[in-house]
Design a protein around this motif. Structure first.
Motif, short mmCIF file in Angstrom:
data_model
loop_
_atom_site.label_atom_id
_atom_site.label_comp_id
_atom_site.label_asym_id
_atom_site.label_seq_id
_atom_site.Cartn_x
_atom_site.Cartn_y
_atom_site.Cartn_z
N PRO A 344 22.80 50.22 -51.52
CA PRO A 344 21.80 49.75 -52.48
C PRO A 344 20.36 50.07 -52.14
CG PRO A 344 22.60 47.92 -51.17
CD PRO A 344 23.45 49.11 -50.80
N ASN A 345 20.08 50.51 -50.92
CA ASN A 345 18.69 50.65 -50.47
C ASN A 345 18.28 52.09 -50.17
OD1 ASN A 345 20.48 50.49 -48.22
ND2 ASN A 345 18.77 50.09 -46.85
N ILE A 346 19.08 53.08 -50.58
CA ILE A 346 18.64 54.47 -50.54
C ILE A 346 19.08 55.15 -51.84
CG2 ILE A 346 18.66 54.70 -48.01
CD1 ILE A 346 21.34 56.16 -48.24
N THR A 347 18.38 56.23 -52.20
CA THR A 347 18.71 56.92 -53.45
C THR A 347 18.42 58.41 -53.32
OG1 THR A 347 18.27 57.03 -55.84
CG2 THR A 347 16.40 56.48 -54.42
N THR A 348 19.20 59.21 -54.04
CA THR A 348 18.91 60.63 -54.21
C THR A 348 18.26 60.88 -55.57
OG1 THR A 348 21.16 60.93 -55.06
CG2 THR A 348 20.79 61.43 -52.72
N LYS A 369 3.46 57.76 -51.83
CA LYS A 369 2.77 57.96 -50.57
C LYS A 369 2.95 56.74 -49.68
CE LYS A 369 -1.80 59.09 -48.65
NZ LYS A 369 -3.23 59.34 -48.97
N PRO A 370 3.30 56.91 -48.41
CA PRO A 370 3.48 55.77 -47.50
C PRO A 370 2.24 54.88 -47.46
CG PRO A 370 4.33 57.75 -46.49
CD PRO A 370 3.63 58.19 -47.75
N GLN A 371 2.46 53.59 -47.42
CA GLN A 371 1.37 52.62 -47.37
C GLN A 371 0.73 52.60 -45.98
OE1 GLN A 371 0.48 51.04 -50.26
NE2 GLN A 371 2.13 52.22 -51.22
N THR A 372 -0.57 52.41 -45.96
CA THR A 372 -1.28 52.26 -44.69
C THR A 372 -1.79 50.85 -44.48
OG1 THR A 372 -3.33 53.02 -45.76
CG2 THR A 372 -1.97 54.68 -44.63
N ASP A 373 -1.90 50.09 -45.56
CA ASP A 373 -2.30 48.68 -45.49
C ASP A 373 -1.14 47.88 -44.91
OD1 ASP A 373 -2.96 46.01 -45.87
OD2 ASP A 373 -3.89 46.35 -47.83
N GLU A 374 -1.37 47.25 -43.77
CA GLU A 374 -0.30 46.53 -43.09
C GLU A 374 0.34 45.47 -43.98
OE1 GLU A 374 0.50 44.15 -38.89
OE2 GLU A 374 -1.33 45.32 -39.17
N LYS A 380 5.45 46.66 -50.66
CA LYS A 380 5.10 47.51 -51.79
C LYS A 380 6.27 48.42 -52.13
CE LYS A 380 2.25 49.29 -54.87
NZ LYS A 380 1.77 48.49 -56.03
N VAL A 381 6.97 48.08 -53.21
CA VAL A 381 8.16 48.84 -53.59
C VAL A 381 7.77 50.13 -54.30
CG1 VAL A 381 10.29 48.81 -54.96
CG2 VAL A 381 9.55 46.75 -53.74
N GLY A 382 8.37 51.21 -53.84
CA GLY A 382 8.14 52.52 -54.44
C GLY A 382 9.35 53.40 -54.18
N VAL A 383 9.10 54.70 -54.06
CA VAL A 383 10.17 55.66 -53.79
C VAL A 383 9.67 56.56 -52.65
CG1 VAL A 383 11.73 57.37 -54.80
CG2 VAL A 383 10.74 55.58 -56.24
N TYR A 384 9.94 56.13 -51.42
CA TYR A 384 9.38 56.76 -50.24
C TYR A 384 10.40 57.73 -49.64
CZ TYR A 384 6.05 52.93 -50.73
OH TYR A 384 5.12 52.05 -51.23
N GLY A 388 18.63 57.51 -44.80
CA GLY A 388 19.99 58.02 -44.62
C GLY A 388 20.05 59.19 -43.66
N TYR A 389 19.19 59.15 -42.62
CA TYR A 389 19.12 60.15 -41.54
C TYR A 389 18.49 61.47 -41.98
CZ TYR A 389 22.79 56.80 -40.65
OH TYR A 389 23.51 55.63 -40.57
N THR A 390 18.02 61.57 -43.22
CA THR A 390 17.52 62.82 -43.76
C THR A 390 16.06 62.70 -44.20
OG1 THR A 390 19.75 63.33 -44.56
CG2 THR A 390 17.94 64.62 -45.47
N LYS A 391 15.22 63.62 -43.78
CA LYS A 391 13.79 63.55 -44.05
C LYS A 391 13.43 63.91 -45.49
CE LYS A 391 12.33 64.61 -39.31
NZ LYS A 391 11.58 65.57 -38.44
N LYS A 392 14.23 64.76 -46.12
CA LYS A 392 13.92 65.23 -47.46
C LYS A 392 15.07 64.93 -48.42
CE LYS A 392 9.98 67.21 -46.34
NZ LYS A 392 8.68 66.73 -46.88
N GLY A 393 14.72 64.58 -49.65
CA GLY A 393 15.71 64.45 -50.71
C GLY A 393 16.41 63.12 -50.80
N ILE A 394 16.18 62.22 -49.85
CA ILE A 394 16.72 60.87 -49.91
C ILE A 394 15.55 59.90 -49.75
CG2 ILE A 394 18.30 59.19 -48.86
CD1 ILE A 394 20.09 61.42 -48.05
N TYR A 395 15.57 58.82 -50.52
CA TYR A 395 14.40 57.95 -50.62
C TYR A 395 14.77 56.50 -50.32
CZ TYR A 395 12.86 62.09 -53.12
OH TYR A 395 12.55 63.39 -53.45
N ARG A 396 13.78 55.77 -49.81
CA ARG A 396 13.93 54.36 -49.46
C ARG A 396 12.94 53.52 -50.27
NH1 ARG A 396 10.76 56.91 -45.71
NH2 ARG A 396 8.87 55.80 -45.06
N PRO A 397 13.09 52.19 -50.30
CA PRO A 397 12.28 51.36 -51.20
C PRO A 397 10.85 51.06 -50.73
CG PRO A 397 14.43 50.36 -50.79
CD PRO A 397 14.23 51.43 -49.75
#
Length: 428
Positions: A344-348, A369-374, A380-384, A388-397
């Motif tokens: 439920p917490n990663i997406t392609t 864009k990754p948040q810098t404000d602590e 802050k929910v987005g599509v980062y 899933g062990y992969t730097k490109k093409g898989i996104y987290r919340p």
């Protein structure tokens, strides 16, 4: 630390009880334990029935019996033999399926123990076990009949129970989720230490939402499964111990991956004690752990990161949450880009509408864009990009989460929502 799960069936919370099946119509208050051997290699897999056992009571759910809690990497379906009606379903992942993504699986055939718990049927039933590949297609299936009056169903847990004590009791097993915390690598002299460590694990879990606000829906029991030796096996150091469930580091030659293939031993120790989910504490200060959906959490108890790691791994084994960290440029064999992961917490983004799209503010750029404000790192929910062990093409919340780094103080809002849905699925 390794892999695990997917989203609750759409509208699950709206299913209500209008069509709910009555537990007592098909089951008695006992557990049917199913032991299987999953065998094969990267090209072909098989499922073998090992043994059936009976346990004195049922500690699982009494509602949503014919619905899957999560999609998982595999399914178990029980049908009433006389009518063909589906009377129970559940899902799982397995160490065997993780191994299939390793290079060794291309040149070697191996077998792995797997044990699952289902309610005990009143009448003859038909059980189907299905394994799915990375594309969510069936890769192996076994169907077998269970006669509840079969004299060769092993009666377990009737006497000589493993020493145990409750750390928290929210209510009856019918209304609560029963979690057993087991000892691994604790010898007789380490008994007091184990119970202290189990208390820390319990406190750590309830320090996190949504477990904190739904604490009364859990029972936590600490089970002192005594080992001959103190400590656990570390193969890379040529250290091998005789322990309760024969766990070891270096699983799949990964230093930090701590698992056991002695799954039947886990369940033998717990026989007769109400349990549904399992946390195993390893008596070691070496860093590591592992969590497999609907199988077990196994984690080091004496490393400085014990508290966050045990919660992270329980996110896998209980909640079916995926790892949100990434270290490879190439896609993981577990997560093809053409398939929406079932966690439920990663997406392609193949079917992002089934994930957390409803929680993303309109106009949010993808990737975000990754948040810098602590203050926004964990909320802050987005599509980062990266997960899933992969730097490109898989996104987290979110930028950071308990499922990504040990320093995160919380599960992100998406993980929290998924965990809460699952808790309510089991208890409402």
């Amino acid at each position: 630390m390794k892999k695990t799960v997917w989203i609750l069936t759409l509208g699950l919370s709206l299913c209500g009880h209008a069509f709910a099946q009555n537990f007592d119509d098909y089951f008695v208050d006992k557990t049917l334990r199913l032991d299987y051997i999953f065998t094969g290699n990267a090209d072909k897999q098989d499922i073998c029935l090992d043994e059936l056992s009976s346990l004195p009571q049922w500690a699982g759910r009494h509602t949503h019996l014919s619905e899957l809690p999560l999609a998982g990497n595999g399914e178990i379906t029980m049908k009433d033999k006389a009518t063909g009606k589906v009377i129970y379903r559940t899902s799982f992942s397995s160490l065997f399926q993780e191994w299939l993504g390793e290079k060794e699986a291309k040149v070697l055939t191996r077998g792995f123990e797997n044990t699952f718990l289902v309610p005990y049927p009143k009448q003859p039933a038909e059980i189907t076990v299905t394994l799915k590949d990375a594309y969510q297609k069936p890769s192996a299936t076994l169907t077998h009949e269970v006669n509840p009056k079969d004299i060769l169903i092993h009666q377990r847990g009737m006497s000589n129970l493993t020493p145990h004590r409750y750390l928290w009791k929210g209510g009856s097993s019918e209304k609560c989720i029963d979690v057993a915390i087991m000892a691994e690598g604790y010898s007789a002299k380490d008994e007091a230490l184990f119970y202290k460590d189990a208390e820390i694990a319990c406190e750590s879990l309830f320090d996190h939402e949504p477990f904190k606000k739904l604490k009364d829906r859990f029972n936590i029991v600490a089970v002192f499964s005594e080992s001959k030796d103190s400590g656990v096996s570390i193969p890379r150091n040529n250290e091998w111990k005789t322990t309760a469930v024969s766990s070891h580091f270096d699983t799949f030659y990964s230093d930090r991956y701590l698992t056991t293939r002695s799954v039947k031993a886990i369940h033998n120790w717990l026989a007769g004690i109400p349990y549904e989910h399992i946390i195993i504490l390893a008596n070691t200060d070496t860093y590591g752990g592992g969590g497999i959906y609907n199988s077990y959490t196994l984690t080091t108890a004496h490393h400085s990161m014990f508290r966050p790691v045990v919660v992270h791994e329980f996110g896998h084994s209980f909640g079916g949450l995926a790892d949100e960290y990434a270290y490879d440029e190439a896609p993981s064999p577990l997560y093809p880009y053409s398939v929406e992961p079932w966690e439920p917490n990663i997406t392609t983004l193949v079917h992002f509408e089934d994930k957390w799209k409803d929680m993303v503010k309109p106009g949010t750029p993808i990737p975000t864009k990754p948040q810098t404000d602590e203050k926004l790192l964990y909320t802050k929910v987005g599509v980062y990009e990266g997960g899933g062990y992969t730097k490109k093409g898989i996104y987290r919340p979110t930028t950071e989460c308990r499922m990504k780094i040990n320093e995160a103080p919380v599960f992100c809002p998406v993980c929290q929502r998924s965990l809460e849905r699952l808790i309510r699925f089991y208890t409402e």
